[in-house]
Design a protein around this motif. Structure first.
Motif, PDB file in Angstrom:
ATOM      1  N   SER A   2      19.578 -30.827  25.943  1.00  0.00           N
ATOM      2  CA  SER A   2      20.203 -32.142  26.113  1.00  0.00           C
ATOM      3  C   SER A   2      20.475 -32.420  27.588  1.00  0.00           C
ATOM      4  N   ILE A   4      26.116 -29.164  13.328  1.00  0.00           N
ATOM      5  CA  ILE A   4      26.381 -29.953  14.543  1.00  0.00           C
ATOM      6  C   ILE A   4      27.842 -29.789  14.940  1.00  0.00           C
ATOM      7  N   LYS A   5      28.713 -29.914  13.958  1.00  0.00           N
ATOM      8  CA  LYS A   5      30.148 -29.814  14.242  1.00  0.00           C
ATOM      9  C   LYS A   5      30.536 -28.393  14.644  1.00  0.00           C
ATOM     10  N   ALA A  41      29.600 -27.947  18.206  1.00  0.00           N
ATOM     11  CA  ALA A  41      30.481 -28.748  19.066  1.00  0.00           C
ATOM     12  C   ALA A  41      31.843 -28.083  19.224  1.00  0.00           C
ATOM     13  N   ARG A  42      32.416 -27.610  18.125  1.00  0.00           N
ATOM     14  CA  ARG A  42      33.783 -27.085  18.221  1.00  0.00           C
ATOM     15  C   ARG A  42      33.837 -25.663  18.766  1.00  0.00           C
ATOM     16  N   GLU A  89      31.274 -24.399  21.119  1.00  0.00           N
ATOM     17  CA  GLU A  89      30.699 -24.298  22.466  1.00  0.00           C
ATOM     18  C   GLU A  89      30.773 -25.589  23.267  1.00  0.00           C
ATOM     19  N   GLY A  90      31.317 -26.655  22.677  1.00  0.00           N
ATOM     20  CA  GLY A  90      31.382 -27.917  23.421  1.00  0.00           C
ATOM     21  C   GLY A  90      30.028 -28.559  23.637  1.00  0.00           C
ATOM     22  N   ILE A  91      29.058 -28.213  22.793  1.00  0.00           N
ATOM     23  CA  ILE A  91      27.719 -28.805  22.886  1.00  0.00           C
ATOM     24  C   ILE A  91      27.522 -29.749  21.706  1.00  0.00           C
ATOM     25  N   PHE A  92      27.278 -31.018  22.009  1.00  0.00           N
ATOM     26  CA  PHE A  92      27.085 -32.027  20.961  1.00  0.00           C
ATOM     27  C   PHE A  92      25.576 -32.222  20.792  1.00  0.00           C
ATOM     28  N   ASP A 119      20.150 -34.665  21.970  1.00  0.00           N
ATOM     29  CA  ASP A 119      21.526 -35.018  22.274  1.00  0.00           C
ATOM     30  C   ASP A 119      22.212 -35.762  21.129  1.00  0.00           C
ATOM     31  N   LEU A 125      24.503 -37.846  21.211  1.00  0.00           N
ATOM     32  CA  LEU A 125      24.741 -39.279  21.460  1.00  0.00           C
ATOM     33  C   LEU A 125      23.654 -40.151  20.851  1.00  0.00           C
TER      34      LEU A 125
END
Lengths: 454, 454
Positions: B129, B363-364, B367-368, B370-373, B407, B409
């Motif tokens: 990303s 996905i979640k 994210a929670r 490693e802070g990667i969305f 990504d 987003l």
């Protein structure tokens, strides 16, 4: 983790936090100093001078030494802001800690844009959309995270309208903090998802951004906020230092040289002042050769208190009520506005503003010339650059760096009404042949071939 | 620019293009070779074997030499894919040309995720990303752009449902090509904006993605498509090579070592085959020490023809009609499916699939922790990694790299229904104190303090 205690009679702008081993936690930083009166305070989660209420910033004692050796050490460092750890309020082993490791984003040589704008001295875009959550906020949050660790905070927090919420959520997740981020309750659905996906708490506040800020200030002074580090309030002096890395990177990526001009967006004005601070440090340490440089500030016309003050020759900034699509810059009462005026005037720069229509045009200009899709803040800087050139305020024969601090994917609404398909056709070649855009290209091609033959 | 002529009797899978100086334009590449029958053809805008209709790929003659020297040259190169120019079908001066310069994205050490999944051998996320348009497509398009230049094409094109359209639009803008990208007419508004903002032509086709592809194939064979390079059709052999750089970067970022396991998403399957090709090249050139590695393929259950074939022990892949939120992987008839099966079996890997619900959960989770969305494709790989561990197909004591190729987003819709604020409150402290999520935290904190004291 030590239990935090709150001083019952806290001084203005301070919050209690447990003492930790601060000898090494902040690297070369030695104190906080007041930007107004110069008074010094120990490094702590404090953001306002106890003497004069002025803003505090980090003061350093950099080791004197061979600039060549320091340059070599930086170049051998990691491909992120921690290569500059010797110049930041972070421990020497910072690169080994869980952090988003932002920075060292591309400095893009923008020859196509330069041609369009008539810049002949070299034009570069410092493109911070390449950061982990796609805005420069990852830089400032990364430093705040390390300060929060040093002060023993367990929750990371902030008030935000978008970029900062995502940056804090992501960094907290990776670094092992709880996070609780406050936003206006009516934020766009997309931004809410971006802020919430990292699994921290996201709280909508019934009110506007000013209400959110007031709420956060109240929370910091209350036992409810015990153990909370607000990156842009009680950790603000550390947080702000993250913006210095933009200056460091620009100069290193130019081959350890200062550019002639830098065009920087203004929200609170902090970023611009820290870029200047970073450039001054590089000069002082001998990492770049001293020469004049000009710093230009960029605002949206719908929130241009600093630009207005600059043009009127004022030293103070009169607050405004923001009304612009450049929401990440929409701070009507910019805390660092007066310092921005000082720097623009001292360096021979300027502060200028552009309309929302010019912002949209500039986003599209940057996209179609360099393939960089900027958020509205990037449209503001590129639009202001164009205006500065057209008005003779910026010398096009000088080398210029323009900042893009965020990502167009986060502000799609700005360009959506005027950005769409050239045509919608049936899946056959005749439909393509008959499409207006295609006929126009074919005619253009024939014309240029005929011109070539003539 | 030379005028292009189309051969009136073109062989299958070929298009005419002007001859240019190909001695240097393709660096170490010497021919195209058929993956099926091995027949060789000159480097050209050709994608299918004229003997057996098999897919063509780039063949190289790498200089034999000291691996240490080659490693040092790569490490001294730019922070993008062009550091591997000696291993790619591009000219030696490629880094000085206008290009998006993707690659050298972060290999993130994912200790938090490893703990959640029970991986003890080391876990890394290769996070693409961070590329300029935030997907791995920038890598493949970057190579296709250089091939298009060499062949004298003036327009870059592709069929796309999102990521590729943005990558082609951006790269064409920066490199000075016209672009014309074809998409299904009913694509989400956000994706249309992303694809159109770079100023090229974007054409909606009344039909689905298969109709768009058929239309493009027709256009390539027609004089209307004269001068057009379709990155994923007539430039496909070059385009595909961009994925090799993922393998190079992973190994270099590990300190010139092969990982034990790599988990790769499968759309057409090309990326997985090229990662294997890249690893084999590194071994052959002595850049990494040879050792066994396993390649695992990841699909969404709603489009899992390769996973199904793997589990059934088949050599052929039966096409399916895709129905999954992982739209960037939704290719029902993956061209490289059989090669993926070969590689998974040869290396001792596997192909697995996860439901859309598991994709969202993954996905979640990423994210929670490693802070990667990640986009949905990243949810597929992380979800499959979890499933492979739980089913005993992947050894958690081995070192594993999992790919995130896009990504979050760009696929907000996937998580939006289940991602929102913890609370919406009035701007006062009592409202915070009374909010359910806050009371729960306070209780949790008290419990853990009491547990600590007990």
């Amino acid at each position: 983790m030590a239990v935090q205690t709150i001083a019952t009679t806290s001084a203005p702008g301070t919050t209690g936090a447990p003492e930790t081993d601060r000898d090494t936690a902040f690297g070369p930083a030695v104190a906080l100093s007041c930007r107004e009166c110069g008074e010094r305070f120990p490094l702590g989660p404090v953001f306002a001078c106890q003497e004069c209420f002025g803003p505090l910033e980090v003061a350093y004692e950099f080791p004197s030494g061979d600039p060549e050796a320091l340059r070599a050490a930086i170049e051998a460092g990691p491909d992120n802001i921690w290569r500059y750890a010797p110049l930041l309020p972070v421990p020497a082993d910072v690169a080994s800690r869980p952090n988003m490791n932002p920075g060292f984003t591309k400095l893009v040589r923008a020859d196509n844009l330069a041609r369009e704008l008539g810049v002949t001295g070299g034009l570069h875009v410092k493109d911070d959309s390449g950061n982990p959550t796609h805005s420069f906020k990852d830089r400032v949050v990364a430093i705040a995270v390390e300060a929060a660790r040093a002060f023993g905070f367990t929750t990371l927090s902030c008030s935000s309208t978008g970029n900062l919420a995502g940056a804090v959520g992501a960094a907290a997740a990776r670094a092992g903090f709880r996070s609780c981020v406050f936003i206006p309750h009516d934020l766009e659905a997309g931004k809410v998802v971006m802020a919430a996906v990292y699994g921290g708490d996201l709280v909508g506040i019934e009110g506007n951004y000013d209400d959110v800020n007031r709420f956060c200030s109240e929370l910091i002074g209350d036992p409810l906020g015990e153990g909370w580090g607000f990156v842009n309030v009680n950790l603000r002096p550390y947080y702000g230092e993250g913006s210095k890395t933009l200056a460091y990177e620009i100069c290193e990526q130019l081959g350890w040289r200062l550019p002639d001009n830098i065009v920087v967006p203004i929200a609170s004005g902090s970023q611009l002042t820290k870029i200047d601070k970073g450039l001054q440090e590089l000069i002082r340490l001998g990492l770049v050769e001293e020469k004049p440089y000009r710093i230009f500030g960029a605002q949206a016309a719908g929130c241009s208190p600093v630009s207005t003050a600059f043009k009127n020759g004022h030293d103070v900034v009169r607050p405004v009520k923001p009304d612009t699509i450049a929401k990440s810059l929409a701070i009507g009462n910019p805390a660092d506005g007066p310092y921005v005026l000082d720097i623009a005037r001292r360096t021979g720069g300027a502060v200028e503003d552009v309309t929302d229509e010019e912002v949209v045009d500039a986003i599209k200009l940057l996209a179609r010339t360099e393939g960089i899709f900027a958020e509205t803040a990037g449209g503001v800087t590129v639009g202001v650059l164009r205006k500065l050139i057209e008005s003779g305020q910026l010398d096009p024969a000088a080398e210029t760096v323009v900042l893009n601090t965020g990502d167009g994917l986060k502000t799609l609404d700005a360009v959506a009404p005027t950005t769409g398909p050239s045509a919608v056709i049936r899946p056959d070649l005749d439909s393509l042949r008959d499409a207006d855009f295609f006929r126009k290209h074919t005619t253009d091609d024939r014309n240029s071939r005929e011109a070539g033959l003539a």
